[in-house]
Motif scaffolding. Sequence first.
Motif, PDB file in Angstrom:
ATOM      1  N   LYS A 324       0.842  -1.201   0.000  1.00 32.62           N
ATOM      2  CA  LYS A 324       0.000   0.000   0.000  1.00 32.62           C
ATOM      3  C   LYS A 324       0.878   1.254   0.000  1.00 32.62           C
ATOM      4  O   LYS A 324       0.860   2.060   0.922  1.00 32.62           O
ATOM      5  CB  LYS A 324      -0.919  -0.002   1.227  1.00 32.62           C
ATOM      6  N   GLU A 325       1.650   1.399  -1.062  1.00 31.67           N
ATOM      7  CA  GLU A 325       2.455   2.606  -1.244  1.00 31.67           C
ATOM      8  C   GLU A 325       1.574   3.672  -1.869  1.00 31.67           C
ATOM      9  O   GLU A 325       1.019   3.476  -2.960  1.00 31.67           O
ATOM     10  CB  GLU A 325       3.661   2.317  -2.124  1.00 31.67           C
ATOM     11  N   GLU A 330      -1.876   5.751  -6.227  1.00 34.14           N
ATOM     12  CA  GLU A 330      -2.486   6.911  -6.874  1.00 34.14           C
ATOM     13  C   GLU A 330      -2.294   6.888  -8.384  1.00 34.14           C
ATOM     14  O   GLU A 330      -3.144   7.394  -9.125  1.00 34.14           O
ATOM     15  CB  GLU A 330      -1.899   8.197  -6.292  1.00 34.14           C
ATOM     16  N   THR A 331      -1.202   6.314  -8.860  1.00 37.08           N
ATOM     17  CA  THR A 331      -0.987   6.235 -10.305  1.00 37.08           C
ATOM     18  C   THR A 331      -1.958   5.274 -10.976  1.00 37.08           C
ATOM     19  O   THR A 331      -2.270   5.435 -12.155  1.00 37.08           O
ATOM     20  CB  THR A 331       0.450   5.792 -10.607  1.00 37.08           C
ATOM     21  N   LEU A 332      -2.438   4.291 -10.232  1.00 34.86           N
ATOM     22  CA  LEU A 332      -3.405   3.339 -10.787  1.00 34.86           C
ATOM     23  C   LEU A 332      -4.827   3.875 -10.711  1.00 34.86           C
ATOM     24  O   LEU A 332      -5.605   3.748 -11.653  1.00 34.86           O
ATOM     25  CB  LEU A 332      -3.315   2.007 -10.039  1.00 34.86           C
ATOM     26  N   TYR A 338      -7.326   5.355  -1.191  1.00 38.39           N
ATOM     27  CA  TYR A 338      -8.070   5.291   0.069  1.00 38.39           C
ATOM     28  C   TYR A 338      -7.827   3.987   0.818  1.00 38.39           C
ATOM     29  O   TYR A 338      -8.235   3.853   1.978  1.00 38.39           O
ATOM     30  CB  TYR A 338      -9.561   5.460  -0.192  1.00 38.39           C
ATOM     31  N   ALA A 339      -7.178   3.028   0.179  1.00 36.70           N
ATOM     32  CA  ALA A 339      -6.840   1.779   0.873  1.00 36.70           C
ATOM     33  C   ALA A 339      -5.836   2.026   1.991  1.00 36.70           C
ATOM     34  O   ALA A 339      -5.741   1.234   2.932  1.00 36.70           O
ATOM     35  CB  ALA A 339      -6.284   0.769  -0.123  1.00 36.70           C
TER      36      ALA A 339
END
Length: 569
Positions: A324-325, A330-332, A338-339
């Motif tokens: 969870k980086e 965010e790029t995906l 939000y995970a």
Amino acid sequence: MDRIENAENNRRLQSAIFLSIIIYFVWVSFFSPPPVQPPPVTDSQPDLSAAVTAEPELSQGEPAQNIDIGSVQAKEVIQAHGEKWTTDSLDFSIFSDGGGIHNVNLRSYKELPTSASWWGWIIDGMSGSWTPYTQSESDLSILSDKGLMIEVGTGDSYRSFDYRIQQTDDGIKAIGQQSDLSIRKSYSKTDTPYVTNVTIELSNQGNQSVEDVWFGVADELDEDVGRFLEGMRPQFFTDGDIETYYDLDDLSEDPEFIPGDSSWFGLGSRYFLVAAIPDKPTLFKGSTAVSFKNERFGTVVHLKESLDAGETKQIGFQLYTGPKELGRLETLSEDLAYAVDFGIFGFFSRILLFLLKIFYAGFANWGVSILLLTLFVKLIFYPMTQKGYISSRKMQAEMKKVQPELDEIKKKYKDDFLLQQQEMQRIYQENNINPLSSVSSGCLPMLVQLPVWLALYNVMLYSVEIYDSSFLYLQDLTSMDPYGILPVLYGGLMLMSQKLTPMPANMDPAQQRIMKFMPVGFALFMFTFPSGLVLYFCCNALLTSFQQWVIRNQFAKQETEATTAVSPS
């Protein structure tokens, strides 16, 4: 006479049955022909009559089985088989039972060392020698051999079906049939770490429409994941909100359907995520966390529209199986970020995480970075807290001067509370004292800082960057301190801070007793907290105590100078 004939007939029947049993065993033992053996199974002609059992041993680079991946009949039983797949970031298998990815290992992460405290060792009877840390060299597994992504089904029968698996030039294909629904899954690699693409083609080969088609991610899950979500739990993001299901019993009894567009769904833990991201979230009407067959749990999304007779539809997913980086998620997808559970103060958490990474870039140690970040935040709020402490200290000094008069009023008007309050208010006005200002001057800086400190708490707790990091004697900052040094240090620092901050003279004695025992209670909590989090608390408590010590010395110096000035020569 009839009874005698009946008895004779019964004896004859019993003799015939007994004789038949003897003849049967003699025949089976000596005269029965041997059973016909099936022909041996070869790579060119797989045995499709064997039931699916355990996953076979698969080696990397093993040639694909020459399996006809054309039509698969609904009642056909398929031999257990699968294909392994390895990338720079992970390796996994695609197996015939369910036709999906399972047994996912992250190649860049190792299983955390197991920590054991000395007090736990004593409670367990001191069996064997106490070992604070037990190291592991195994790659981290985030989806077991019982897990599966992506499953496809209809209705409420949350179970997997048999597929034919074959490796092709473009990737791996899985072909299955559920009643009249033909399913083709095409898996392909990507250049993005931890990401695999899958295209699922659904074809209704029947004469009636297929209703309520769902796609799911499931695995066997531990019943207890602890306060900090160490293990996997069903998670999904639907209708602009994230849902995490901690109690698995709720899924078995009454699954909750959340309507809305489904941005992603899967399983998540404190640091890692197994998620399917639809190419078109608007195709789905909502999500559900459910109990699958074979004691598995997971999440499913449901198609909005049914599949008409003869209709074929293609649906694409990005499958993410990794850490969870925040930047990577965010790029995906913006919703995938939000995970990372940064709570309602996520804005501040992102800033603090950015600063933490900057410190790490300079010192290459997360423990040092935590100390520097705590110091940095403390310096930012230093002017505000300094002003608040000084104002509170001055008010306490003024209150100390009039305290004898207040005690006299309480004694004189002990039976008339209203008159007592009026006389005390008169004393305050005559001496320009506002008792509430003492509280507000001390609480206001704390209230202003509270969002930042809570955000920093979440950064320490949920940032995967700290995973498998060490500092001094601590081999793992994400697990508790097995030596108990940091919790004891934190309790001592809180006691010191309490000594440096005198309690208000008008505080109720019962409240004073509670305040005295608070450091002990907080220290006991710290024994179960991750050591990286306790390190942050210790650093903050140390800086607070130092600031209070400086202020106390300043006031002591001022009082000494004032006494010297008024004393006779």
